[in-house]
Write an enzyme that holds these catalytic residues in place. Structure first.
Site, PDB file in Angstrom:
ATOM      1  N   ASN A   1      -4.950 -65.483 -18.014  1.00 53.87           N
ATOM      2  CA  ASN A   1      -5.198 -65.506 -19.459  1.00 53.87           C
ATOM      3  C   ASN A   1      -6.672 -65.828 -19.679  1.00 53.87           C
ATOM      4  OD1 ASN A   1      -5.279 -65.954 -22.198  1.00 53.87           O
ATOM      5  ND2 ASN A   1      -4.193 -67.907 -22.119  1.00 53.87           N
ATOM      6  N   TRP A   2      -7.420 -64.810 -20.089  1.00 54.66           N
ATOM      7  CA  TRP A   2      -8.859 -65.031 -20.263  1.00 54.66           C
ATOM      8  C   TRP A   2      -9.175 -65.791 -21.543  1.00 54.66           C
ATOM      9  CZ3 TRP A   2     -11.343 -59.588 -18.870  1.00 54.66           C
ATOM     10  CH2 TRP A   2     -11.140 -59.349 -17.500  1.00 54.66           C
ATOM     11  N   LYS A   3      -8.207 -66.021 -22.376  1.00 55.12           N
ATOM     12  CA  LYS A   3      -8.436 -66.681 -23.671  1.00 55.12           C
ATOM     13  C   LYS A   3      -9.577 -65.956 -24.397  1.00 55.12           C
ATOM     14  CE  LYS A   3      -6.889 -70.931 -21.537  1.00 55.12           C
ATOM     15  NZ  LYS A   3      -6.443 -72.278 -21.820  1.00 55.12           N
TER      16      LYS A   3
ATOM     17  N   HIS B   1       1.835 -69.167 -26.890  1.00 52.38           N
ATOM     18  CA  HIS B   1       0.921 -69.966 -26.055  1.00 52.38           C
ATOM     19  C   HIS B   1       0.613 -71.269 -26.784  1.00 52.38           C
ATOM     20  CE1 HIS B   1      -2.738 -71.281 -24.056  1.00 52.38           C
ATOM     21  NE2 HIS B   1      -2.323 -70.567 -23.016  1.00 52.38           N
TER      22      HIS B   1
ATOM     23  N   GLU C   1      -1.976 -72.877 -27.321  1.00 50.15           N
ATOM     24  CA  GLU C   1      -3.118 -72.852 -28.249  1.00 50.15           C
ATOM     25  C   GLU C   1      -2.737 -72.148 -29.550  1.00 50.15           C
ATOM     26  OE1 GLU C   1      -5.853 -71.267 -25.369  1.00 50.15           O
ATOM     27  OE2 GLU C   1      -5.649 -73.155 -24.274  1.00 50.15           O
TER      28      GLU C   1
ATOM     29  N   GLU D   1       4.339 -74.318 -19.636  1.00 55.15           N
ATOM     30  CA  GLU D   1       2.961 -74.788 -19.659  1.00 55.15           C
ATOM     31  C   GLU D   1       2.901 -76.117 -20.401  1.00 55.15           C
ATOM     32  OE1 GLU D   1       0.016 -71.443 -19.012  1.00 55.15           O
ATOM     33  OE2 GLU D   1       0.387 -71.511 -21.152  1.00 55.15           O
TER      34      GLU D   1
ATOM     35  N   GLY E   1      -5.972 -76.667 -19.542  1.00 56.90           N
ATOM     36  CA  GLY E   1      -7.418 -76.798 -19.738  1.00 56.90           C
ATOM     37  C   GLY E   1      -7.921 -78.219 -19.569  1.00 56.90           C
TER      38      GLY E   1
ATOM     39  N   SER F   1      -3.886 -75.869 -15.652  1.00 57.25           N
ATOM     40  CA  SER F   1      -4.893 -76.295 -14.671  1.00 57.25           C
ATOM     41  C   SER F   1      -4.572 -75.856 -13.242  1.00 57.25           C
ATOM     42  CB  SER F   1      -5.117 -77.814 -14.745  1.00 57.25           C
ATOM     43  OG  SER F   1      -5.653 -78.157 -16.010  1.00 57.25           O
TER      44      SER F   1
ATOM     45  N   GLY G   1      -5.367 -69.984 -16.836  1.00 64.02           N
ATOM     46  CA  GLY G   1      -6.419 -69.794 -17.823  1.00 64.02           C
ATOM     47  C   GLY G   1      -7.782 -69.856 -17.170  1.00 64.02           C
ATOM     48  N   GLY G   2      -8.407 -71.039 -17.228  1.00 63.24           N
ATOM     49  CA  GLY G   2      -9.789 -71.214 -16.772  1.00 63.24           C
ATOM     50  C   GLY G   2     -10.076 -70.614 -15.402  1.00 63.24           C
TER      51      GLY G   2
HETATM   52  C1  PEP Z   1      -3.413 -71.037 -20.099  1.00 64.82           C
HETATM   53  O1  PEP Z   1      -4.322 -70.654 -20.812  1.00 64.82           O
HETATM   54  O2  PEP Z   1      -2.297 -70.514 -20.207  1.00 64.82           O
HETATM   55  C2  PEP Z   1      -3.675 -72.098 -19.120  1.00 64.82           C
HETATM   56  C3  PEP Z   1      -2.687 -72.515 -18.369  1.00 64.82           C
HETATM   57  O3  PEP Z   1      -4.949 -72.588 -19.059  1.00 64.82           O
HETATM   58  P1  PEP Z   1      -5.610 -73.427 -17.854  1.00 64.82           P
HETATM   59  O4  PEP Z   1      -5.221 -72.760 -16.576  1.00 64.82           O
HETATM   60  O5  PEP Z   1      -7.093 -73.369 -18.126  1.00 64.82           O
HETATM   61  O6  PEP Z   1      -5.053 -74.822 -17.925  1.00 64.82           O
END
Ligand code: PEP
Length: 252
Positions: free
Chosen positions: A11-13, A98, A100, A170, A176, A215, A236-237
């Site tokens: 997930n590039w957000k 999600h 966010e 999640e 994040g 994470s 994500g990151g």
């Molecule tokens: C996500 O955006 O779904 C996520 C899990 O982010 P991160 O890996 O940065 O915690």
């Protein structure tokens, strides 16, 4: 341990426009050879989707989705994209609910349910995200919160559509933040999700991929992927670095 083919989803957000995405794919495609034993999915931002989709015509082993759709089909919703538009653009998967979207944009479980229904109606696969906040975990409410999000989010789908969906657990406190759930933390909640899915749609629920997200890094991906009932990872990151993402896509 995954009992189905593991799903690795990035997930590039709100990162990487079309130019950056092409440079990223130069590096990632060179580092990750096609493999038939896993499913890799990228979720670029909506305005980057077309560039990624076009580029991946040369690599159909890598699937592409969108990070969100509006619950309505079309109309006066400036700035939004519908499932109809996402499907027309070539999306195969849609992230729904999600954390966010839920906690920054105030989306509800009922909206997630409507979005899942629209995604399925247009022939795509919803990736329904569920997870508790830290205070809910500390108050012992994890199961209750996750099951409410799960069962409400799936409530407008028939059983066949549920069996074709993907779930992502999640925990909000792990997204994040650099604070990852342990493989045991993940397995405990994944078992609860699996049991609820089996109760809902029967034994076919054993094949519904349940991804862990929060994470995930190249260093912890294999351990998380080995946990009971963890069928894949939503990242994500760490999916923004093509070399690290290639390592995660080889995990297991
Ligand atoms: C996500 O955006 O779904 C996520 C899990 O982010 P991160 O890996 O940065 O915690």
């Amino acid at each position: 341990m995954a009992h189905t083919k593991p799903v690795l989803a990035g997930n590039w957000k709100m990162n990487q426009g079309p130019t950056a995405a092409n440079a990223y794919l130069d590096a990632f495609l060179a580092a990750h050879a096609a493999r038939s034993d896993r499913t890799v999915i990228l979720f670029p931002p909506a305005l980057t989707f077309a560039a990624v989709h076009a580029r991946l015509k040369e690599r159909p082993d890598i699937r592409v989705g969108v990070q969100n759709v509006h619950a309505e089909e079309k109309g006066a919703f400036t700035g939004e994209n519908s499932a109809l538009i996402a499907a027309d653009a070539g999306a195969a998967f849609v992230l729904v609910g999600h954390s966010e979207r839920r906690h920054v944009f105030g989306e509800t479980d009922v909206e997630s349910a409507k979005k899942c229904a629209k995604v399925v109606e247009h022939g795509m696969t919803p990736v329904l995200c569920v997870g508790e906040k830290i205070e809910q975990r500390e108050h012992g409410e994890t199961e209750q919160v996750v099951l409410h999000q799960l069962l409400t989010g799936l409530s407008m789908l028939d059983h066949d559509a549920v069996r074709e969906a993907i779930i992502a657990y999640e925990p909000v406190w792990a997204i994040g933040t650099g604070r990852t759930a342990t493989p045991d933390d993940a397995a405990n909640v994944h078992r609860v999700i699996r049991a609820a899915l089996v109760e809902l749609v029967g034994e076919g629920a054993q094949d519904i991929p349940i991804l862990y997200g929060g994470s995930v890094t190249a260093a912890n991906a294999s351990a998380l992927l080995s946990a009971d009932q963890v069928d894949g990872l939503l990242v994500g990151g760490a999916s923004l670095d093509p070399a690290g993402w290639a390592v995660i896509c080889a995990a297991g």
